[in-house]
Structures are given as C-alpha cells and as structure tokens.
Design an enzyme around this catalytic site. Structure first.
Site, PDB file in Angstrom:
ATOM      1  N   SER A  17       0.756  -1.333  -0.070  1.00 57.33           N
ATOM      2  CA  SER A  17      -0.121  -0.015   0.223  1.00 57.33           C
ATOM      3  C   SER A  17       0.625   1.261   0.073  1.00 57.33           C
ATOM      4  O   SER A  17       0.138   2.337  -0.431  1.00 57.33           O
ATOM      5  CB  SER A  17      -0.771  -0.003   1.286  1.00 57.33           C
ATOM      6  N   LYS A  49       0.625   3.263  -2.983  1.00 58.11           N
ATOM      7  CA  LYS A  49      -0.564   3.896  -3.178  1.00 58.11           C
ATOM      8  C   LYS A  49      -0.469   5.407  -3.380  1.00 58.11           C
ATOM      9  O   LYS A  49      -0.831   6.198  -4.020  1.00 58.11           O
ATOM     10  CB  LYS A  49      -1.627   3.731  -2.714  1.00 58.11           C
ATOM     11  N   TYR A 101      -4.478   2.417   7.749  1.00 58.33           N
ATOM     12  CA  TYR A 101      -5.685   1.636   7.927  1.00 58.33           C
ATOM     13  C   TYR A 101      -6.573   2.482   9.135  1.00 58.33           C
ATOM     14  O   TYR A 101      -6.502   3.580   9.236  1.00 58.33           O
ATOM     15  CB  TYR A 101      -5.250   0.338   8.224  1.00 58.33           C
TER      16      TYR A 101
HETATM   17  N1  GLU Z   1      -2.097  -5.109  -2.510  1.00 58.60           N
HETATM   18  C1  GLU Z   1      -2.658  -5.285  -0.924  1.00 58.60           C
HETATM   19  C2  GLU Z   1      -4.041  -5.382  -1.059  1.00 58.60           C
HETATM   20  O1  GLU Z   1      -4.720  -4.893  -1.786  1.00 58.60           O
HETATM   21  C3  GLU Z   1      -2.299  -3.845  -0.447  1.00 58.60           C
HETATM   22  C4  GLU Z   1      -2.868  -3.913   0.985  1.00 58.60           C
HETATM   23  C5  GLU Z   1      -1.952  -3.004   1.921  1.00 58.60           C
HETATM   24  O2  GLU Z   1      -0.593  -3.003   1.857  1.00 58.60           O
HETATM   25  O3  GLU Z   1      -2.742  -2.440   2.559  1.00 58.60           O
HETATM   26  O4  GLU Z   1      -4.713  -6.215  -0.310  1.00 58.60           O
END
Ligand code: GLU
Length: 303
Positions: free
Chosen positions: A62, A65, A239
């Site tokens: 993530s 992102k 998160y």
């Molecule tokens: N590729 C992971 C997913 O989509 C990323 C999640 C993350 O690192 O928060 O579940």
C-alpha cells in the site's frame, strides 16, 4: 545525532519481543523472513543513516498507493477529488461495507477502493500506464532500477478476491470507466513494486521537500498539493489505526502489508522502516514502535 539514535532505537525495539503476524493472504508475502528489520533516514540536508536490513528489497504494497496518487494529482489537479474523498475510513483497508453505503465513492486514495479508483484514472489518462507509472516512480526515487516484483504480482492476482469485489461494487455504481480486470492488473502491479528501506526513505523525501525532487529543479506537486497529500497520509495512511499512529508518532506516512512504513517530517527528513510482522490492524509492530521512539526521543513531531 541520527546515527546514535537509530542504533539505540534498533537495539531497544529488538529487546521488546514484540509479537505480530506476517501477511499471508498474499501467499508470496509469507515467504519473507519474519525477523527482517531495517531503519533508514534521509534528511533534507542530504544525510543518510541506516541500520539493519536496509539494502534488502521488500514489497511496498500500500505504500505505492502514495505514488499512484501523486501522479494522478499531478495530472488532474483538484479534479482528482471527483474520484476519491479525503476522509479517513475508520474501517479496514479492504472493507466493502462503507463503499456500499456511500454509493461506491471511496473515502480516500489510500484505502484499496480509493487506489483502485486512482488506477482507473491513470488508465484513462496515460497511453501506457504500467510503464509510465514505473518511470514516474523511478524518477521520484532517482533510481532507474526500481521495478515490479512478478512473483508478488502473480500471487496477488491469483488471490485478490476482495479487491475484485471492491472494483465490481464500484463499477456497479458507475464509478469505474475501464475494464475491471485491467484496473485490477495495474493495481496489483503497483502494489508489487519493491524497494529497500534506503531507497524508500530517499523517495519519500519529496514529500518533506515541498513536492520538489531533492537535488533537482523538478516540482512534482505544488507546495499546497504536498501539504494536502501529507494531510491525507496523516489521517488515512495507517488503515483504521491512523489515530493511534498520529497519537504515538505524530508524522504523516503510509504503511503496507509487506511490513514497510514510510514517514516524513516536512522540511526535515523522511524515514523508512521495515519489519514484516504486523499487528491486528495491518501495521508493522516493530516499525510503529521504532517511529514512536524516534519522535519521542527527538522531541520533534509535527504537533
Ligand atoms: N495489495 C494489498 C491489497 O490490496 C495492499 C494492502 C496493503 O498494503 O494495505 O490487499
């Protein structure tokens, strides 16, 4: 100053016997040695300090992102906020409930639904999104060797059921313009980008440097856009633990289920930490502790 401090923190965190679980829902991530631990800081005045496994690549997940959003923000300006919001979700990163209640409009670009919406925008805007995203990351990293990890990409492509559910839900609300499989493909590639802690802290310096690539005249985001992106990282980067991270650490940043965390202090430094063992919310246990000790011992945070 940073050298001694990082050494102290590294030792202290290792004596705490912190417990966590490696992400295994992407099978390839479970193959990483759980005891890896790296801390690397890069300062605005061009100093670098690292300790531990700082030259080993790990999966950004993530954290990447942030780079996709940076590119989309650069291309679209504030029109990007027609595709994603700026509110913390207070829900797990891959939650479907809120997305259903909010008609498929993702709360922010750093949760999975938001990053999928950003990948959709990038597919619409770019001729060859896969190559152009990678070139963009290489440019801001000042490193031409940064690349996708094919094994991690394939592993997530095989098992990304929840991301498939998210994108289909958004598509059903008319929020996704491109083919869902193409968007997912780009998203899985993005998440598979790997860097070392040293490379990641160097890359994140952009966000501590008012949006300018250090040592270059190139302004990637304006000062105001950088402030806004840092605010999104602060409130949405961890998160449903962004409050706890802000409370304990007090820096904007982003974590990933590969166990990495990148954080920054505007005008001062960027830091990357990596340890694959995660807490129940998906954040690196040692990483969070190390950053908490760093800002506490330094007596500096953005608050
Ligand atoms: N590729 C992971 C997913 O989509 C990323 C999640 C993350 O690192 O928060 O579940």
């Amino acid at each position: 100053m940073f050298k001694n401090l990082l050494e102290q923190i590294y030792k202290e965190v290792n004596t705490l016997n912190l417990e966590g679980q490696q992400a295994s829902y992407i099978p390839e991530l479970a193959n990483v040695q759980p005891n890896k631990f790296a801390l690397h800081i890069t300062t605005i005045d061009k100093k670098h300090y690292g300790i531990g496994d700082v030259n080993e690549k790990f999966s950004l997940q993530s954290i990447a992102k942030v780079f996709a959003f940076t590119l989309a923000y650069q291309l679209k300006g504030s029109a990007i906020f027609q595709h994603v919001g700026v509110e913390p979700s207070g829900n797990p990163f891959n939650s479907l409930i809120q997305l259903e209640q909010e008609q498929g409009f993702p709360r922010n670009p750093l949760i999975n639904a938001g990053a999928l919406a950003i990948c959709d925008v990038l597919i619409s805007e770019l001729n060859n999104p896969e190559d152009e995203i990678l070139s963009f990351v290489r440019k801001i990293a000042r490193n031409k060797t940064i690349t996708y990890n094919p094994a991690v990409y394939q592993s997530e492509k095989k098992t990304g059921y929840r991301n498939r559910a998210l994108i289909h839900l958004m598509k059903s609300f008319g929020r996704i313009q491109n083919e869902t499989e193409n968007v997912l493909d780009l998203y899985f590639k993005l998440c598979s980008i790997e860097m070392t802690a040293s490379e990641l802290s160097k890359t994140f310096l952009l966000y501590a440097n008012s949006g300018i690539i250090p040592d270059s005249p190139e302004q990637i985001l304006t000062e105001s856009q950088t402030k806004r992106l840092n605010a999104i990282m602060q409130t949405c980067g961890f998160y449903d633990e962004a409050g706890e991270f802000t409370f304990r650490v007090g820096l904007p940043g982003k974590s990933g289920v590969g166990g990495g965390i990148a954080a920054l202090h505007p005008g001062k430094y960027a830091i990357a930490v990596w340890s694959p063992l995660l807490n129940a919310k998906g954040n690196s246990v040692k990483g969070m502790k190390a950053l908490e000790l760093l800002t506490t011992k330094l007596g500096w945070s953005i608050f």
